[in-house]
Design an enzyme around this catalytic site. Structure first.
Site, short mmCIF file in Angstrom:
data_model
loop_
_atom_site.label_atom_id
_atom_site.label_comp_id
_atom_site.label_asym_id
_atom_site.label_seq_id
_atom_site.Cartn_x
_atom_site.Cartn_y
_atom_site.Cartn_z
N LYS A 53 1.21 9.28 6.25
CA LYS A 53 2.31 8.50 6.34
C LYS A 53 3.41 9.28 7.31
CE LYS A 53 1.76 6.30 1.89
NZ LYS A 53 2.02 6.05 0.49
N GLN A 97 5.49 9.03 -4.22
CA GLN A 97 3.99 8.93 -4.20
C GLN A 97 3.55 8.69 -5.54
OE1 GLN A 97 2.33 8.48 -1.41
NE2 GLN A 97 0.34 8.13 -2.48
N ASP A 122 8.91 0.78 -1.12
CA ASP A 122 7.97 0.19 -1.88
C ASP A 122 8.08 -1.10 -2.42
OD1 ASP A 122 5.57 1.89 -1.87
OD2 ASP A 122 6.39 3.51 -2.88
N1 GUN Z 1 -0.06 5.27 -4.05
C1 GUN Z 1 -1.09 4.50 -3.66
N2 GUN Z 1 -0.47 3.29 -3.14
C2 GUN Z 1 0.88 3.61 -3.14
C3 GUN Z 1 1.91 3.02 -2.58
O1 GUN Z 1 1.79 1.76 -1.93
N3 GUN Z 1 3.28 3.35 -2.87
C4 GUN Z 1 3.38 4.50 -3.53
N4 GUN Z 1 4.45 4.96 -3.71
N5 GUN Z 1 2.15 5.26 -3.86
C5 GUN Z 1 1.03 4.79 -3.65
#
Ligand code: GUN
Length: 286
Positions: A53, A97, A122
């Site tokens: 990311k 995360q 998110d």
């Molecule tokens: N872990 C796996 N996918 C995601 C996501 O889309 N957002 C977050 N915050 N954690 C994740």
């Protein structure tokens, strides 16, 4: 339409387009968009995802900062970090995360609700979830958003289609279900307690699979010509496998996302897009 739904290629195109927009916006405002991620603990897969990311942010001109907390971090320590980022006007987007380490997992919802609604890239805040429910899609979860974008760009219309999702999580199955219903699809959501799951998978014009079991879907479980969206990432002896047995279903399906290079890059592209939505809202640019 290509049989392989190439998420990597589309994500690269979308990211390049976004880079140009970000460059224009940054010139106009003199403020760089900034994403903050919070990583609690040392889960190797989460570390890799967060790194990807940040690297992708850098490519398109989004600043990123990572707050790294030890596995032992308490609910109030994580909460304080979120509140600090909420107050920091130079941070436009916040991502906690998931999954959190075992010890703090029960606080996941509490902590997600601490994130400022305008910085909630998110789309997990109750208010953003509520907006999604009532068809005002603004900040929506990144994986479902990436899937919808991939379908749209490949000319796959979901209206009136029978769509089966095998996943009922808050991250994937539930928000995707709402997004598809908003687009007039007929959606079945399956999970571990679903009886006779093949009944649903064989009926699906579009099948979305996120079960975390390598090669769970084989050709006997799908409808001929179905669109297969594989959200699984299973690492076995250093190789990545999806939840779909790609080689087995390939001839029978209409189109399919590869793993890697399908949904994963689309999720990251959606995160960058959400970061810019959040940035523009906070700067009053909408
Ligand atoms: N872990 C796996 N996918 C995601 C996501 O889309 N957002 C977050 N915050 N954690 C994740």
């Amino acid at each position: 339409m290509d049989k392989i739904l190439d998420g990597k290629k589309l994500a690269t195109e979308l990211n390049n387009r976004l880079k140009k927009r970000i460059s224009d916006l940054t010139q106009e405002t003199n403020i760089s968009p900034t994403l903050a991620t919070i990583l609690v603990g040392k889960d190797p897969a989460s570390k890799v995802y967060v790194k990807i990311k940040h690297q992708t942010c850098e490519k398109v001109g989004i600043n990123s900062v990572m707050v790294s907390l030890p596995e032992s971090a308490s609910k109030s320590q994580i909460s304080e970090e979120i509140e600090k980022l909420n107050r920091d006007v130079s941070v436009h987007a916040i991502l906690l995360q998931l999954p959190l380490p075992e010890k703090s997992r029960k606080f996941t919802e509490f902590l997600l609700q601490k994130i400022d609604i305008y910085k909630d890239v998110d789309g997990f805040h109750y208010l953003n979830r509520g907006k999604l429910f009532y068809k005002t899609e603004q900040l929506v979860p990144c994986t479902p958003k990436g899937i919808i974008t991939l379908l749209d760009h490949n000319g796959i219309n979901v209206q009136g289609k029978d769509i089966t999702i095998i996943n009922h999580s808050n991250l994937l199955g539930k928000p995707l279900m709402v997004m598809l219903v908003n687009r007039d699809a007929t959606v079945s959501v399956c999970h571990v307690h679903t009886k006779n799951i093949e009944k649903f998978t064989r009926n699906a014009d579009i099948l979305v699979v996120g079960v975390g079991k390598a090669q769970f879907i084989t050709k006997d479980k799908i409808k001929s010509g179905a669109v297969i969206i594989d959200v699984g990432i299973n690492r076995i002896e250093g190789r990545l496998y999806g939840d779909v047995d790609f080689e087995d279903v390939y001839d029978k399906c209409g189109s399919i996302t590869p793993v890697p290079g399908g949904v994963g890059p689309m999720t990251v592209a959606s995160l960058l897009q959400n970061t810019i939505i959040a940035y523009k809202t906070q700067l009053g640019l909408d």
